[in-house]
Design a protein around this motif. Structure first.
Motif, PDB file in Angstrom:
ATOM      1  N   LEU A   1      21.466 -87.077  31.401  1.00  0.00           N
ATOM      2  CA  LEU A   1      21.268 -86.557  32.745  1.00  0.00           C
ATOM      3  C   LEU A   1      20.208 -85.473  32.824  1.00  0.00           C
ATOM      4  O   LEU A   1      19.618 -85.252  33.876  1.00  0.00           O
ATOM      5  N   GLY A   2      19.987 -84.775  31.729  1.00  0.00           N
ATOM      6  CA  GLY A   2      19.080 -83.635  31.750  1.00  0.00           C
ATOM      7  C   GLY A   2      17.636 -84.041  31.993  1.00  0.00           C
ATOM      8  O   GLY A   2      17.168 -85.074  31.521  1.00  0.00           O
ATOM      9  N   ALA A   3      16.930 -83.202  32.752  1.00  0.00           N
ATOM     10  CA  ALA A   3      15.504 -83.434  32.973  1.00  0.00           C
ATOM     11  C   ALA A   3      14.741 -83.100  31.698  1.00  0.00           C
ATOM     12  O   ALA A   3      15.154 -82.232  30.913  1.00  0.00           O
ATOM     13  N   PRO A   4      13.621 -83.776  31.461  1.00  0.00           N
ATOM     14  CA  PRO A   4      12.827 -83.481  30.252  1.00  0.00           C
ATOM     15  C   PRO A   4      12.452 -82.005  30.175  1.00  0.00           C
ATOM     16  O   PRO A   4      11.992 -81.413  31.146  1.00  0.00           O
ATOM     17  N   GLY A   5      12.693 -81.409  29.007  1.00  0.00           N
ATOM     18  CA  GLY A   5      12.326 -80.016  28.788  1.00  0.00           C
ATOM     19  C   GLY A   5      13.332 -79.007  29.294  1.00  0.00           C
ATOM     20  O   GLY A   5      13.112 -77.799  29.149  1.00  0.00           O
ATOM     21  N   SER A   6      14.449 -79.459  29.897  1.00  0.00           N
ATOM     22  CA  SER A   6      15.445 -78.531  30.413  1.00  0.00           C
ATOM     23  C   SER A   6      16.722 -78.629  29.590  1.00  0.00           C
ATOM     24  O   SER A   6      16.938 -79.590  28.847  1.00  0.00           O
ATOM     25  N   ARG A   7      17.591 -77.630  29.744  1.00  0.00           N
ATOM     26  CA  ARG A   7      18.861 -77.632  29.034  1.00  0.00           C
ATOM     27  C   ARG A   7      19.775 -78.709  29.610  1.00  0.00           C
ATOM     28  O   ARG A   7      19.915 -78.823  30.819  1.00  0.00           O
ATOM     29  N   PRO A   8      20.403 -79.531  28.794  1.00  0.00           N
ATOM     30  CA  PRO A   8      21.306 -80.571  29.311  1.00  0.00           C
ATOM     31  C   PRO A   8      22.418 -79.964  30.150  1.00  0.00           C
ATOM     32  O   PRO A   8      22.977 -78.912  29.795  1.00  0.00           O
ATOM     33  N   PRO A   9      22.768 -80.583  31.252  1.00  0.00           N
ATOM     34  CA  PRO A   9      23.818 -80.042  32.147  1.00  0.00           C
ATOM     35  C   PRO A   9      25.216 -80.397  31.625  1.00  0.00           C
ATOM     36  O   PRO A   9      25.880 -81.302  32.132  1.00  0.00           O
ATOM     37  N   TYR A  10      25.673 -79.630  30.629  1.00  0.00           N
ATOM     38  CA  TYR A  10      26.951 -79.960  29.987  1.00  0.00           C
ATOM     39  C   TYR A  10      28.133 -79.841  30.950  1.00  0.00           C
ATOM     40  O   TYR A  10      29.061 -80.655  30.906  1.00  0.00           O
ATOM     41  N   GLY A  11      28.105 -78.833  31.810  1.00  0.00           N
ATOM     42  CA  GLY A  11      29.213 -78.680  32.748  1.00  0.00           C
ATOM     43  C   GLY A  11      29.311 -79.843  33.714  1.00  0.00           C
ATOM     44  O   GLY A  11      30.404 -80.373  33.973  1.00  0.00           O
ATOM     45  N   LEU A  12      28.167 -80.254  34.250  1.00  0.00           N
ATOM     46  CA  LEU A  12      28.158 -81.388  35.161  1.00  0.00           C
ATOM     47  C   LEU A  12      28.639 -82.646  34.451  1.00  0.00           C
ATOM     48  O   LEU A  12      29.458 -83.411  34.986  1.00  0.00           O
ATOM     49  N   ALA A  13      28.137 -82.861  33.245  1.00  0.00           N
ATOM     50  CA  ALA A  13      28.530 -84.058  32.503  1.00  0.00           C
ATOM     51  C   ALA A  13      30.028 -84.068  32.225  1.00  0.00           C
ATOM     52  O   ALA A  13      30.684 -85.110  32.361  1.00  0.00           O
ATOM     53  N   ALA A  14      30.568 -82.917  31.861  1.00  0.00           N
ATOM     54  CA  ALA A  14      32.007 -82.853  31.580  1.00  0.00           C
ATOM     55  C   ALA A  14      32.828 -83.167  32.831  1.00  0.00           C
ATOM     56  O   ALA A  14      33.839 -83.871  32.771  1.00  0.00           O
ATOM     57  N   SER A  15      32.377 -82.651  33.986  1.00  0.00           N
ATOM     58  CA  SER A  15      33.111 -82.929  35.226  1.00  0.00           C
ATOM     59  C   SER A  15      33.034 -84.404  35.583  1.00  0.00           C
ATOM     60  O   SER A  15      34.016 -84.993  36.063  1.00  0.00           O
ATOM     61  N   LEU A  16      31.874 -85.026  35.343  1.00  0.00           N
ATOM     62  CA  LEU A  16      31.739 -86.456  35.633  1.00  0.00           C
ATOM     63  C   LEU A  16      32.594 -87.292  34.698  1.00  0.00           C
ATOM     64  O   LEU A  16      33.217 -88.284  35.117  1.00  0.00           O
ATOM     65  N   VAL A  17      32.638 -86.924  33.429  1.00  0.00           N
ATOM     66  CA  VAL A  17      33.477 -87.654  32.478  1.00  0.00           C
ATOM     67  C   VAL A  17      34.949 -87.510  32.843  1.00  0.00           C
ATOM     68  O   VAL A  17      35.718 -88.479  32.802  1.00  0.00           O
ATOM     69  N   LEU A  18      35.345 -86.302  33.231  1.00  0.00           N
ATOM     70  CA  LEU A  18      36.733 -86.089  33.628  1.00  0.00           C
ATOM     71  C   LEU A  18      37.074 -86.898  34.874  1.00  0.00           C
ATOM     72  O   LEU A  18      38.142 -87.518  34.947  1.00  0.00           O
ATOM     73  N   ARG A  19      36.158 -86.904  35.835  1.00  0.00           N
ATOM     74  CA  ARG A  19      36.395 -87.687  37.051  1.00  0.00           C
ATOM     75  C   ARG A  19      36.485 -89.180  36.736  1.00  0.00           C
ATOM     76  O   ARG A  19      37.364 -89.887  37.245  1.00  0.00           O
ATOM     77  N   GLY A  20      35.592 -89.647  35.884  1.00  0.00           N
ATOM     78  CA  GLY A  20      35.623 -91.053  35.504  1.00  0.00           C
ATOM     79  C   GLY A  20      36.872 -91.419  34.738  1.00  0.00           C
ATOM     80  O   GLY A  20      37.444 -92.502  34.925  1.00  0.00           O
ATOM     81  N   THR A  21      37.321 -90.530  33.875  1.00  0.00           N
ATOM     82  CA  THR A  21      38.527 -90.792  33.088  1.00  0.00           C
ATOM     83  C   THR A  21      39.757 -90.824  33.997  1.00  0.00           C
ATOM     84  O   THR A  21      40.656 -91.654  33.819  1.00  0.00           O
ATOM     85  N   THR A  22      39.802 -89.912  34.967  1.00  0.00           N
ATOM     86  CA  THR A  22      40.912 -89.925  35.922  1.00  0.00           C
ATOM     87  C   THR A  22      40.926 -91.218  36.727  1.00  0.00           C
ATOM     88  O   THR A  22      41.980 -91.835  36.924  1.00  0.00           O
ATOM     89  N   ALA A  23      39.744 -91.637  37.186  1.00  0.00           N
ATOM     90  CA  ALA A  23      39.661 -92.885  37.945  1.00  0.00           C
ATOM     91  C   ALA A  23      40.065 -94.080  37.089  1.00  0.00           C
ATOM     92  O   ALA A  23      40.763 -94.988  37.567  1.00  0.00           O
ATOM     93  N   SER A  24      39.659 -94.076  35.830  1.00  0.00           N
ATOM     94  CA  SER A  24      40.038 -95.190  34.952  1.00  0.00           C
ATOM     95  C   SER A  24      41.539 -95.183  34.686  1.00  0.00           C
ATOM     96  O   SER A  24      42.154 -96.243  34.527  1.00  0.00           O
TER      97      SER A  24
END
Length: 486
Positions: A362-385
């Motif tokens: 998800l991270g833009a080139p040259g920027s810090r990866p958005p770990y918080g956003l990714a974790a929230s998306l994974v949690l949301r996806g896991t809940t939906a699954s």
């Protein structure tokens, strides 16, 4: 069965799309997250100024391309104008014996200024008392099948004699709300929209008549919910029912598959989507439906719906899959359901690893990866699954769950817990409208009926394709470039 190819994808000047409510903007509005299936789009420098205040107005080829891309990913919805005059539409009504419902429907059409002048074609599909149908249908064009051939054949018969560019299909047990047609017709300003459907609600007065009616009023299989969206396989709204539809006649080709006595509406939607047409769901337009509320009729209908999955699997493969589950979520839930500390820890490790990998994507080139956003998306996806798995246990695969419960006390407790959790989760959004006991009873019985039909259809087809889970498509992320949406 064939459908016609769509016209070139060029939205007209003045057409406006607006970011869907669930779409998230990041990186100063240059990155869009959303859609169904979920994806990430990065706007190129040339495209960024075209999206203003969350909307794109078509003024040239570039804005038309960007608006079309946002529509086709589900990241944006069209702004529908009610100011344009409603075109003349041929209303096609298939009917078999329901003269009371037909009387009610025709009266509603005549009372609505939007449909009062529309030609109506009534197709009598082998009614036992044709003279009664003919008397009620006076003033319409009446066609008759001497023997019942099914709703698909009845609709196609009306389609073949329609003399207008647009046709509306309305079942005889429906009552459209005033203004429904104008709200649907606005979507056809997009030349690639083949089909648009309203929200199907319970007919007034049904909700208090029985516990089945109260359950159906809040969670009918015909009600696709309150959110406007695109319709396509493996999305949040994968089909729309044929009880009420507005269609572009030229797009339908041969129409409904007359060999299908069930799920012919799903098949049509998926064929249109595969051909490149757009299909929309518009809940601002509403059509009331006289739900089946006698418990026996209701359960038989649910089982009948279930038999259609095998027919769809033969035609559309994994689009009908009952469970869409990523390997990450499957592994995490399998470990967590062991109930052991080591399993729970391993599940956390799986989700953590998935979050890190997603953040890097998800991270833009040259920027810090958005770990918080990714974790929230994974949690949301896991809940939906987890919700999807619970539904599979109690609905699609309940014969397997029942066999496991008979063989194992631990499985019995787990299945019971899942059944309670699934019913409670489904009831919570409707807690002000229906009691938990009524909802839970309806949920479990409906699932038993649908699942029984699903397995019966699979046995008849000698194929388990309609029972197999599939993995979702990966989160889509275009690369860099100068195309308007990249």
């Amino acid at each position: 069965m064939t459908t016609s190819p769509p016209p070139p994808d060029r939205l007209p000047d003045g057409f406006v799309v607006r970011l869907a409510p669930a779409t998230r903007q990041r990186d100063g509005g240059t990155t869009l997250l959303g859609g169904s299936p979920f994806r990430q789009l990065r706007l190129s420098p040339a495209a960024r100024p075209l999206l203003r205040d969350g909307r794109v107005e078509v003024t040239d080829a570039r804005t038309a391309a960007l608006a079309a891309r946002l529509l086709d990913t589900g990241i944006a919805d069209p702004e529908v104008s009610l100011a344009a005059p409603v075109p003349v539409v041929t209303v096609i009504v298939p009917v078999k014996d329901r003269t009371d419902g037909l009387t009610r429907l025709l009266a509603a059409l005549r009372a609505d200024p939007g449909t009062a002048g529309c030609p109506v074609v009534v197709v009598d599909d082998g009614s036992a008392a044709p003279a009664e149908v003919a008397a009620v249908a006076a003033g319409t064009r009446l066609l008759r099948h001497e023997r019942a051939r099914g709703p698909a054949a009845a609709r196609n018969a009306g389609l073949r004699v329609a003399g207008t560019e647009l046709v509306a299909f309305l079942d005889s047990d429906c009552v459209p709300a005033p203004g429904w047609l104008a709200r649907l017709a606005g979507h056809l300003a997009d030349p690639r929209v083949a089909l648009v459907a309203p929200r199907i609600t319970a007919l007034d007065g049904d909700a208090g008549s029985s516990w089945v009616a109260r359950y159906e009023a809040v969670t009918s299989a015909l009600d696709m919910g309150p959110v406007a969206t695109r319709v396509a396989p493996l999305t949040a709204v994968s089909y729309v029912p044929s009880a009420a539809l507005l269609a572009r006649r030229a797009a339908l080709g041969d129409g409904f598959d007359e060999s299908m006595q069930v799920a012919e509406d799903v098949d049509l939607v998926w064929r249109l989507a595969a051909a490149g047409w757009r299909v929309r769901y518009e809940p601002a337009a509403q059509v009331a439906h006289d739900h089946r509320v006698a418990p026996g009729d209701w359960l038989r209908r649910r089982a009948f719906y279930g038999t259609g999955a095998a027919l769809l699997a033969q035609r559309h493969g994994p689009a009908v899959a009952p469970v869409v589950l990523s390997p990450w979520s499957a592994a995490a839930w399998a470990l967590a359901l062991t109930g052991r500390p080591l399993g729970l820890a391993a599940a956390g490790g799986v989700l953590g690893t998935a979050s890190v990998q997603l953040a890097r994507r998800l991270g833009a080139p040259g920027s810090r990866p958005p770990y918080g956003l990714a974790a929230s998306l994974v949690l949301r996806g896991t809940t939906a699954s987890g919700r999807t798995l619970a539904r599979a246990v109690t609905r699609h695969h309940w014969p397997l769950a029942l066999a496991a419960a008979v063989a194992s006390r631990k499985a019995r407790r787990l299945v019971a817990a899942i059944a309670v959790a699934d019913a409670t989760d489904g009831w919570w959004p409707h807690r002000q409208e229906v009691g938990l006991a009524t909802f839970a009873a309806g949920r479990r019985l409906e699932d038993l009926g649908y699942g029984a039909g699903l397995w019966l259809g699979a046995v008849r087809a000698r194929s388990g394709a309609a029972l197999r889970p599939v993995a979702p498509p990966p989160i889509q992320q275009p690369g860099t470039g100068q195309r308007p949406t990249r």
